[in-house]
Design an enzyme around this catalytic site. Structure first.
Site, mmCIF file in Angstrom:
data_model
loop_
_atom_site.group_PDB
_atom_site.id
_atom_site.type_symbol
_atom_site.label_atom_id
_atom_site.label_comp_id
_atom_site.label_asym_id
_atom_site.label_seq_id
_atom_site.Cartn_x
_atom_site.Cartn_y
_atom_site.Cartn_z
ATOM 1 C CD GLU A 173 -3.065 -1.007 2.206
ATOM 2 O OE1 GLU A 173 -2.969 -0.155 3.102
ATOM 3 O OE2 GLU A 173 -4.038 -1.767 2.088
ATOM 4 C CD GLU A 292 -3.799 -5.850 3.396
ATOM 5 O OE1 GLU A 292 -4.651 -5.110 3.936
ATOM 6 O OE2 GLU A 292 -2.575 -5.614 3.435
HETATM 7 O O1 AHR Z 1 -5.079 -5.655 7.332
HETATM 8 C C1 AHR Z 1 -4.968 -4.477 8.086
HETATM 9 C C2 AHR Z 1 -4.258 -3.376 7.330
HETATM 10 O O2 AHR Z 1 -5.052 -2.955 6.269
HETATM 11 C C3 AHR Z 1 -2.958 -3.750 6.671
HETATM 12 O O3 AHR Z 1 -1.875 -3.649 7.538
HETATM 13 C C4 AHR Z 1 -2.841 -2.738 5.573
HETATM 14 O O4 AHR Z 1 -2.120 -3.213 4.479
HETATM 15 C C5 AHR Z 1 -4.278 -2.390 5.244
HETATM 16 O O5 AHR Z 1 -4.478 -1.036 5.192
#
Ligand code: AHR
Length: 514
Positions: A173, A292
């Protein structure tokens, strides 16, 4: 509701699900590692400190690949802190989650844990506070057989054989202002390309994922993917996507409809990646790593649920308690992923234990399954095979979904969400055809008629539903099985026809023998 019809033919498939589609994620965040998978002294812990009650649930959940160590955490992580004699490892302040990191668990422990669980490791390198140099050294430490200082260091640490890690994420990110040393697309693209080059010079067998934009609602989305891929196209196999669904507005129909935005997001990233390929007249296809995805909102913008003051070790943060309606939206995400099996060839449910997770534990106490455990387990165990192209005739509804950026509300119009969301997966070897079906109507039963052409006669092998009149029902330490799959009674077959009645607001899995 009037009849909902689904048609497909055995010969027409979107693609075959990649084993990496069924992954999850472990970050050094809250109690995911400490008090989650690792808790020396816990009654079920083995000699390494790995909780075996959690291990048993992980095996049941059946994730195939595990991303580690972050997440936001990785952007400040010095991987060297987590290897070598445990007593000598440093304590650090982690700026991602304002916690103290003890480094009692690091890369080698993670690899051992994965091997014990039968899961492929996916490692992320720090392209925030560090860069290509630390990344190449980490690959050498992990994957080089021996005879060099770094590979011999691994051997001295007790791991004689190389770890052979194949899948690596190039940072995390990096367009997010919350990230340590966030970057512009050009800055990141250049660092990622140089890191990728060196990592592959050490080990040409590895596969790399460039970090996509942190989310579809980011102002950087689109331009970011385009620029980053222009820099990294020749050196990476994947671009990553992240999505967290929410029900901030307490609008359940919109929450369930929001799953369709995941389909749009995937289609958009595919279009951008293919446009970069087209400009180069390249037949290479960049795959998508949806590394994610989940429902997450109650503990997201609420600072007390995200940060505990005083730099604690393993604070109980992001401990989202999932209810019945979350499991429905979550199941819808599984269907979106399956229906893009041709391009999404890696994905990670974020995360695994305690932190926005399907498995919850009490430190020193028991472990139990959250509601979202069930759709994931069924997705992973029964979603292997050829995903068929389906023709769905279903009434639709419109919704407005709030996906706020920071404190500012931001609405998407979803003009026509079909009440039925479905995926059909054919596993030729097992001789099964599995239907994953979400009824998004909160009030009406759905009479479903499925025409499975090309299979001859089909028979019900198992049929399960997840539903409850109380959409806010949750599982807990004292009531761990409040939400669990039950038999779905109303399923009939005749030749290649299947008829079922799906309860309102239900997630259903119908597995047929073919
Ligand atoms: O999964 C929680 C957080 O969400 C992670 O650390 C990040 O990559 C995302 O913003």
């Amino acid at each position: 509701m009037r009849n909902v019809e689904v048609r497909f033919h055995r010969d027409f498939a979107i693609g075959t699900t990649h084993p990496r589609l069924f992954g999850a994620f472990i970050e050094h965040l809250g109690r995911c590692v400490y008090g989650g998978i690792f808790e020396p002294g816990h009654p079920t812990a083995d000699a390494r400190g790995f909780r075996q009650d959690v291990m048993a649930l992980v095996r049941e959940l059946a994730p195939t690949i595990m991303r580690y160590p972050g997440g936001n955490f990785v952007s400040g992580y010095d991987w060297e802190d987590g290897v070598g004699p445990i007593a000598e490892r440093p304590q650090r302040l982690d700026l991602a989650w304002m916690s103290t990191e003890t480094n009692q668990f690091g890369t080698n422990e993670f690899i051992d844990w994965c091997r014990m669980a039968g899961i492929e490791p996916m490692l992320a390198v720090n392209l925030g506070t560090r860069g290509g140099d630390a990344a190449r050294r980490m690959v050498e430490y992990c994957n080089h057989p021996g005879g060099t200082t770094l590979s011999e260091r691994r051997r001295t640490h007790g791991w004689d054989k190389p770890h052979g890690v194949k899948f690596w994420c190039l940072g995390n990110e990096m367009d997010g202002p919350w990230q340590m040393e966030a970057k512009t697309a050009t800055e990141y693209g250049r660092v990622a390309r140089e890191a990728a080059k060196m990592m592959k010079w050490f080990d040409p067998s590895i596969e790399l994922a460039a970090a996509g934009s942190s989310g579809r609602r980011m102002p950087t989305f689109g331009a970011w993917e385009d620029t980053v891929l222009q820099h990294t196209f020749d050196h990476v196999e994947y671009i990553s996507l992240h999505t967290y669904l929410n029900n901030y507005d307490q609008d359940t129909p919109a929450f369930l409809a929001s799953v369709d935005l995941m389909d749009d997001f995937i289609d958009e990233v595919v279009a951008i990646a293919d446009a970069v390929a087209a400009r180069r007249r390249s037949s290479k296809r960049i795959m998508l790593s949806f590394d994610e995805w989940n429902v997450w909102y109650r503990t997201r913008r609420n600072r007390a649920a995200r940060i505990k003051e005083g730099w604690p070790v393993a604070p109980p943060i992001l401990e989202e308690i999932y209810n019945m309606e979350d499991a429905l939206a979550f199941g819808g995400c599984c269907i979106s992923l399956l229906n893009h099996a041709d391009r999404v060839t890696a994905a990670c449910l974020a995360q695994l234990v305690n932190v926005i997770a399907p498995i919850m534990t009490e430190t020193g106490g028991p472990a139990w399954r959250q509601t979202i455990f069930w759709p994931f387990m069924q997705f992973s165990r029964m979603g292997r095979g050829r995903v068929l192209r389906t023709e769905i005739r279903s009434p639709t509804y419109s919704a407005r979904y709030n996906d706020p950026q920071g404190p500012i509300n931001d609405y998407y119009d979803i003009p026509a969400a079909p009440y039925l969301k479905l995926s059909a997966v054919h596993d030729d070897k097992a001789g099964t055809l599995t239907l994953f079906a979400l009824n998004r109507s909160l009030t009406e039963e759905m009479p479903l008629a499925v025409s499975a052409a090309g299979f001859g006669k089909v028979a019900v092998k198992q049929a399960l539903q997840l539903c409850d009149p109380d959409l806010e029902a949750v599982n807990s330490k004292t009531s761990p099985d409040r939400i669990a799959p039950k038999p779905l009674a109303k399923v009939k077959t005749s030749g290649g026809q299947v008829e079922a009645v799906l309860a309102p607001a239900s997630w259903n899995v119908i597995q047929l023998a073919v």
